[in-house]
Design a protein around this motif. Structure first.
Motif, PDB file in Angstrom:
ATOM      1  N   GLY A  31       0.800  -1.219   0.000  1.00 46.65           N
ATOM      2  CA  GLY A  31       0.000   0.000   0.000  1.00 46.65           C
ATOM      3  C   GLY A  31       0.834   1.270   0.000  1.00 46.65           C
ATOM      4  N   GLY A  34       2.729   1.094  -3.951  1.00 45.37           N
ATOM      5  CA  GLY A  34       1.834   1.239  -5.095  1.00 45.37           C
ATOM      6  C   GLY A  34       1.020   2.520  -5.002  1.00 45.37           C
ATOM      7  N   GLY A  35       0.756   3.140  -6.134  1.00 45.29           N
ATOM      8  CA  GLY A  35      -0.037   4.358  -6.169  1.00 45.29           C
ATOM      9  C   GLY A  35       0.693   5.622  -5.767  1.00 45.29           C
ATOM     10  N   TYR A  36       2.017   5.542  -5.627  1.00 46.45           N
ATOM     11  CA  TYR A  36       2.787   6.727  -5.225  1.00 46.45           C
ATOM     12  C   TYR A  36       2.905   7.721  -6.374  1.00 46.45           C
ATOM     13  CZ  TYR A  36       6.837   9.620  -4.094  1.00 46.45           C
ATOM     14  OH  TYR A  36       7.682  10.680  -3.884  1.00 46.45           O
ATOM     15  N   THR A  37       2.856   9.022  -6.041  1.00 44.71           N
ATOM     16  CA  THR A  37       3.093  10.101  -6.999  1.00 44.71           C
ATOM     17  C   THR A  37       3.941  11.175  -6.331  1.00 44.71           C
ATOM     18  OG1 THR A  37       0.984   9.733  -8.133  1.00 44.71           O
ATOM     19  CG2 THR A  37       2.040  11.863  -8.464  1.00 44.71           C
ATOM     20  N   SER A  60       5.606   8.668 -10.911  1.00 45.32           N
ATOM     21  CA  SER A  60       4.696   7.865 -10.105  1.00 45.32           C
ATOM     22  C   SER A  60       4.961   6.384 -10.316  1.00 45.32           C
ATOM     23  CB  SER A  60       3.238   8.196 -10.462  1.00 45.32           C
ATOM     24  OG  SER A  60       2.997   7.934 -11.835  1.00 45.32           O
ATOM     25  N   TYR A  61       4.311   5.568  -9.504  1.00 48.03           N
ATOM     26  CA  TYR A  61       4.365   4.118  -9.661  1.00 48.03           C
ATOM     27  C   TYR A  61       3.874   3.756 -11.053  1.00 48.03           C
ATOM     28  CZ  TYR A  61       3.138  -0.789  -8.906  1.00 48.03           C
ATOM     29  OH  TYR A  61       3.036  -2.154  -9.011  1.00 48.03           O
TER      30      TYR A  61
END
Length: 230
Positions: A31, A34-37, A60-61
């Motif tokens: 969590g 993933g979904g990092y920007t 981002s990811y």
């Protein structure tokens, strides 16, 4: 005996309690990665003092940085400059890390259901404990590999998005301007993901011992080493 026998007792034992921790820590591991920007701002000062410019980029990811434009092309410092991209594709390491996290989350959930509702079936033969032990050892190994690979990938991402990395990517900074990253992307969330990766490694490696104790291998070894009293 076939059928569900709901019992929360295994959750109070190390075998079940550690599985709960593995389930939770796996969520935090994938969590937080993933979904990092992230956003960064680069200040560009021309050597001839003609003008200054500001470059902004977002990554981002899954961190395919070689697809992120640092400069889309145009006039800088009274010179025509071609489009320039960041360096490196680090998607393989982070996607492998996230995949292991998701699989560990799913397996932990299935194992908890078996412990709570079907423990009598799990223990009636040696197949269940042996399979659980082998899978636990495999996950410990995969957490070691994926966490190490992602830690190295993150280190490379930090370098590429730093002032030194930007100057290496954008050759214009070395000859015609001074480039400085004035606003760095926050990497705290990604650092946390690496920490949770290695915590998962510790949990799964420790849980392998308790899974091994459920197998007949442990029972037979303790039985053969026991010596009768005189």
């Amino acid at each position: 005996m076939i059928g569900t026998q709901f019992d929360l007792t295994p959750l109070k034992e190390p075998l079940g309690f550690i599985k709960i921790l593995e389930w939770v820590f796996a969520i935090f591991a994938f969590g937080t990665s993933g979904g990092y920007t992230g956003d960064a701002v680069v200040n560009l000062a021309c050597n001839d003092s003609s003008s200054n410019a500001t470059l902004e980029f977002t990554f981002s990811y899954p961190f395919r940085l070689n697809e992120i434009p640092l400069y889309k092309g145009g006039i800088l410092c009274n010179k025509s400059v071609n489009a320039t991209y960041l360096i490196g594709d680090y998607s393989s390491s982070v996607e492998f890390f996230v995949s292991i996290g998701v699989l560990a989350f799913l397996y932990s959930m299935v194992a908890l259901v078996i412990y709570v509702g079907f423990l009598h079936i799990y223990r009636e033969s040696n197949r269940g404990p042996v399979a659980d032990f082998i899978i636990t050892c495999l996950f410990a190994f995969f957490w070691l590999v994926s966490s190490s690979a992602w830690a190295q990938g993150l280190q490379n991402i930090v370098y590429v998005t730093s002032t030194e990395g930007i100057c290496y990517s954008f050759k214009f900074c070395a000859s015609d301007a001074k480039c400085t990253v004035v606003s760095h992307a926050s990497m705290g969330r990604l650092n946390v993901s690496v920490v949770f990766g290695f915590l998962n490694l510790i949990l799964w490696a420790g849980n392998a011992w308790f899974a091994y104790k459920e197998t007949s291998w442990h029972t037979s070894s303790t039985g053969t080493t026991a010596q009768p009293g005189s």
